[in-house]
Each structure stands twice: as structure tokens, then as C-alpha cells.
Design a protein around this motif. Structure first.
Motif, PDB file in Angstrom:
ATOM      1  N   ARG A  15      -9.155 -72.452  38.616  1.00 28.90           N
ATOM      2  CA  ARG A  15      -9.951 -71.898  37.291  1.00 28.90           C
ATOM      3  C   ARG A  15      -9.632 -72.053  36.140  1.00 28.90           C
ATOM      4  NH1 ARG A  15      -6.502 -67.578  39.587  1.00 28.90           N
ATOM      5  NH2 ARG A  15      -5.366 -67.428  37.329  1.00 28.90           N
ATOM      6  N   GLU A  16      -9.116 -72.523  35.344  1.00 29.26           N
ATOM      7  CA  GLU A  16      -8.463 -73.103  34.044  1.00 29.26           C
ATOM      8  C   GLU A  16      -9.237 -73.840  34.133  1.00 29.26           C
ATOM      9  OE1 GLU A  16      -4.119 -73.012  33.757  1.00 29.26           O
ATOM     10  OE2 GLU A  16      -4.210 -71.330  33.296  1.00 29.26           O
ATOM     11  N   THR A  28      -3.082 -79.708  27.719  1.00 29.73           N
ATOM     12  CA  THR A  28      -4.672 -80.199  29.286  1.00 29.73           C
ATOM     13  C   THR A  28      -5.398 -80.674  28.217  1.00 29.73           C
ATOM     14  OG1 THR A  28      -4.250 -77.508  29.669  1.00 29.73           O
ATOM     15  CG2 THR A  28      -5.732 -78.820  31.049  1.00 29.73           C
ATOM     16  N   VAL A  30      -9.392 -78.773  26.561  1.00 26.91           N
ATOM     17  CA  VAL A  30      -9.992 -77.778  26.367  1.00 26.91           C
ATOM     18  C   VAL A  30      -9.345 -77.235  25.001  1.00 26.91           C
ATOM     19  CG1 VAL A  30      -7.906 -75.365  27.224  1.00 26.91           C
ATOM     20  CG2 VAL A  30      -8.765 -77.098  28.518  1.00 26.91           C
ATOM     21  N   ARG A  49     -13.081 -73.778  33.761  1.00 29.90           N
ATOM     22  CA  ARG A  49     -13.296 -74.191  31.991  1.00 29.90           C
ATOM     23  C   ARG A  49     -13.218 -74.607  31.386  1.00 29.90           C
ATOM     24  NH1 ARG A  49     -10.541 -68.920  33.926  1.00 29.90           N
ATOM     25  NH2 ARG A  49      -8.855 -69.521  32.248  1.00 29.90           N
ATOM     26  N   SER A  50     -12.451 -75.786  31.730  1.00 27.64           N
ATOM     27  CA  SER A  50     -12.657 -77.451  30.723  1.00 27.64           C
ATOM     28  C   SER A  50     -14.069 -77.547  30.396  1.00 27.64           C
ATOM     29  CB  SER A  50     -11.467 -77.685  31.115  1.00 27.64           C
ATOM     30  OG  SER A  50     -12.144 -78.473  32.470  1.00 27.64           O
ATOM     31  N   ARG A  76      -4.622 -71.181  39.934  1.00 27.56           N
ATOM     32  CA  ARG A  76      -4.848 -70.759  38.963  1.00 27.56           C
ATOM     33  C   ARG A  76      -5.139 -72.256  37.637  1.00 27.56           C
ATOM     34  NH1 ARG A  76       0.133 -70.493  38.050  1.00 27.56           N
ATOM     35  NH2 ARG A  76       0.559 -72.466  37.299  1.00 27.56           N
ATOM     36  N   THR A  77      -5.278 -73.303  38.825  1.00 29.34           N
ATOM     37  CA  THR A  77      -5.265 -74.655  37.803  1.00 29.34           C
ATOM     38  C   THR A  77      -6.441 -74.449  38.257  1.00 29.34           C
ATOM     39  OG1 THR A  77      -3.168 -75.188  38.696  1.00 29.34           O
ATOM     40  CG2 THR A  77      -5.178 -77.268  37.611  1.00 29.34           C
ATOM     41  N   GLY A  93      -8.107 -75.044  23.388  1.00 36.17           N
ATOM     42  CA  GLY A  93      -6.913 -73.771  22.397  1.00 36.17           C
ATOM     43  C   GLY A  93      -6.762 -74.055  21.708  1.00 36.17           C
ATOM     44  N   MET A 116      -4.712 -76.039  26.298  1.00 33.87           N
ATOM     45  CA  MET A 116      -4.380 -74.585  26.620  1.00 33.87           C
ATOM     46  C   MET A 116      -3.412 -73.923  25.660  1.00 33.87           C
ATOM     47  SD  MET A 116      -5.064 -72.779  30.383  1.00 33.87           S
ATOM     48  CE  MET A 116      -6.281 -74.428  30.705  1.00 33.87           C
TER      49      MET A 116
END
Length: 345
Positions: free
Chosen positions: A127-128, A163, A308, A131-132, A124-125, A310, A280
Motif C-alpha cells: 500500500r505504501e 524509505t 516518499v 503511493r510512492s 502495508r508495504t 513524508g 515516510m
């Protein structure tokens, strides 16, 4: 969407194999290579052009933090620090985040139960992180001295970040003068790390930075960092507002929650300034809107300067941000919102 391309960098062949095996099981990730040291990693970055890097701290020839600093200055890309040191070494973790790492996580354990949980966090980390928005590391701007009485004495600056927030806070707080109006910060960070974060900031930025405790008074020249994990940070009401640490369930997915901090300051009205930095999710967006509706000046970090986009995006979409500002201009804009009105206003 195509899977994110991952390069694994670790001096242990067994750990490279484990990380590769875990990451390869995620359909959103593709491990394109692995390297045993920074020299090999440099070559593979040029050849493979990965989207994200996992990086160990202790390696032969050049340690991971030194390599991270060079990456972020010469070829910025999303980096996740993955090390045994990041689990117990607060200073290492904070330094990595300051240098521009998207996140820091512990290496997976070989214990079956622990491995499954660690594998989920790792995938998960990464993947995220892929996208940063990676950017060159910038030195914090020098705080500009302002004349005493340049701002209203009743002002309070409230800041939320997640993040990418560690790096952003070094920049933002580094640009505030030693006698800044009081600042309260909620940075999403695990319990056990916020005290070290406050200590490191205190050694770096002009203002005095403290790890917050319940009942602390607000004072000019002072920044309070909310403790991670156990409580929410809120602003108590009264003639002399104090910081209150309140127990309670997660709010907006977090504890402490930026929304809880911002919402607690609504009674201050125009005496509050809300600042929402990179992160995020959407924690802080609703609280920032409540602050704006109460007359407070509200700011969100711009997309191009966020790691990020978000939390600031969520605030902008609901009309919570009175101003959208790049990080490099945020401190000046916030201080202008705190200043004593002149006869020309």
C-alpha cells in the motif's frame, strides 16, 4: 480512493497464489494479475498498467534484480522485492534498494503465526509503495574535486533518510569529494543490514564509509553510518566531538532516530549542516527545526525528487528547512554551506 492495482511476479505458482490471496484481502489493494517470469511480466505491465509490482529475485530467464533495473530505466514504477533472498541476503537487498525498489521484504512463511504477521507487513508495504514516487534510476554524479581548505574545518554534515533513502544516499554521498567534511548518517534500516550498507557504500562513493561504533571520532573524508535497531546515534559534546551510541526507547517511531541525531548537534550551531532526505513519516523534522534555530544550515529534499515526500514535507511545513533542494543539487548546496567565507561574502 480506488484500490492500488498490484501485479504479482514470482516463478512459483504456489507463492503467486499465496501472495494473491493475502493481497486480495486488503480493501486498499486489487491484484490485477500475476506472472511467472519477467517476459510474462513485461506483457502484463503493458496490458494492465499496474500501480505497484511485487517481484521475486530468483526467476528463470532473467533474475529479479536485472528485471528491476530495466523497469526503473524504461518504465519506472513502484516495486516491492518479495523474496526468500531478501531476508538473509544483505547484498541483494541493498542492491535492490539502490536500483530503486521501494522496499524489500521476506516471502510469507506457511507457519500460521508467522503468516499472519507477514501478511500484515506485506499489505502495508505494498500500500505504501503504491503511493510512492517512482523515477528512472540515475547514475550517481561524479564528485567534483575541491581545493584543500575549501570549507571550514569545524563543519559536520548530519543526514537523515528513510524509505527511498538507500538510492538517495548513493547519489548524495557519491557527489561528495574524498575529503568531504565529516558526515553522520541515520538511515532507517533493520539491524543486520546497516553494516552491509556501509560496506557497499565504501566500495562505491569517494569518501571512506564506516559502520559507526560508539566513541568514533569525526574526521574529514569520513562517513559514519549509524547501526540499525539497538541504539540511537548522537553527537557527543567536547573539543573533539565524537559519535555516541545510546540505548533508549524508540523516538519518533524509530531507533536510531533522525530527530535524536539532529537534536544532539544543536550545540554546534553554525558548524552543523542538517540534511533530510526522502522518507515516510516525520522523523527528523523537529530536530531539523532545532538545528535551524541554532543557526545551522538546513536542507530538505524536494518533493519531485523524493520516493516518499513524508519526512521532508513535515520539515518544510514547520519551517525547519532553510532550503528545499532536488537530490541532484543537494551535495553542491551542502558543500557551499560548509565553505570558508571569502572576502566577497
Amino acid at each position: 480512493m480506488s484500490p492500488a492495482r498490484v501485479l504479482v511476479v514470482d516463478d512459483s505458482a504456489a507463492m503467486r497464489a499465496m501472495l494473491t490471496r493475502i493481497l486480495a484481502q486488503d480493501p486498499g489493494l486489487e491484484v490485477v494479475g500475476s506472472a511467472a517470469d519477467p517476459a510474462e511480466a513485461r506483457t502484463l505491465i503493458k496490458e494492465l498498467n499496474p500501480d505497484v509490482l511485487t517481484l521475486d529475485v530468483e526467476m528463470p530467464g532473467m533474475d529479479g534484480l536485472t528485471f528491476l533495473e530495466r523497469i526503473m530505466r524504461l518504465r519506472p514504477m513502484p516495486v516491492v522485492m518479495c523474496s526468500t533472498l531478501t531476508a538473509r541476503g544483505t547484498e541483494v537487498t541493498i542492491e535492490a534498494l539502490r536500483l530503486g525498489a521501494v522496499d524489500c521484504i521476506a516471502k510469507p512463511s506457511t507457519t500460521a503465526g508467522d503468516l499472519a504477521a507477514a501478511a500484515s507487513v506485506l499489505c502495508r508495504t505494498v500500500r505504501e509503495a503504491a503511493r510512492s514516487n517512482a523515477r528512472p534510476t540515475a547514475d550517481p554524479p561524479t564528485a567534483r574535486p575541491l581545493a584543500s581548505g575549501a570549507w571550514r574545518k569545524d563543519m559536520v554534515i548530519l543526514v537523515g533518510a528513510s524509505t527511498g533513502g538507500v538510492e538517495a544516499l548513493f547519489t548524495f554521498l557519491g557527489a561528495l569529494p574524498p575529503d568531504t567534511p565529516p558526515v553522520i548518517v541515520v538511515q532507517h534500516m533493520p539491524a543486520g543490514f546497516t553494516a552491509g550498507f556501509a560496506e557497499r557504500l565504501d566500495k562505491t562513493v569517494p569518501a571512506r564509509v564506516l559502520h559507526a561504533a560508539d566513541g568514533m571520532s569525526l574526521a574529514p573524508g569520513q562517513v559514519l553510518i549509524a547501526p540499525g535497531g539497538a541504539t540511537h546515534a548522537e553527537l557527543g559534546t567536547g573539543a573533539q566531538p565524537k559519535l555516541r551510541l545510546r540505548s533508549g526507547p524508540l523516538h519518533s517511531g524509530h531507533r536510531p532516530s533522525v530527530d535524536r541525531l539532529f537534536s544532539s548537534a544543536v550545540p554546534l550551531g553554525t558548524s552543523a549542516v542538517g540534511v533530510l532526505l526522502t522518507g515516510m513519516g516525520r522523523d527528523g523534522a523537529d530536530g531539523l527545526l532545532a538545528l535551524r534555530q541554532a543557526g545551522a544550515a538546513t536542507f530538505a529534499q524536494s518533493a519531485d525528487s523524493c520516493v516518499v515526500y513524508g519526512m521532508p514535507r513535515a520539515a518544510v511545513e514547520i519551517g525547519a528547512a532553510g532550503s528545499v533542494m532536488p537530490l541532484s543539487r543537494m551535495a553542491d548546496a551542502v558543500l557551499r554551506a560548509c565553505r570558508v567565507p571569502s572576502s566577497k561574502d
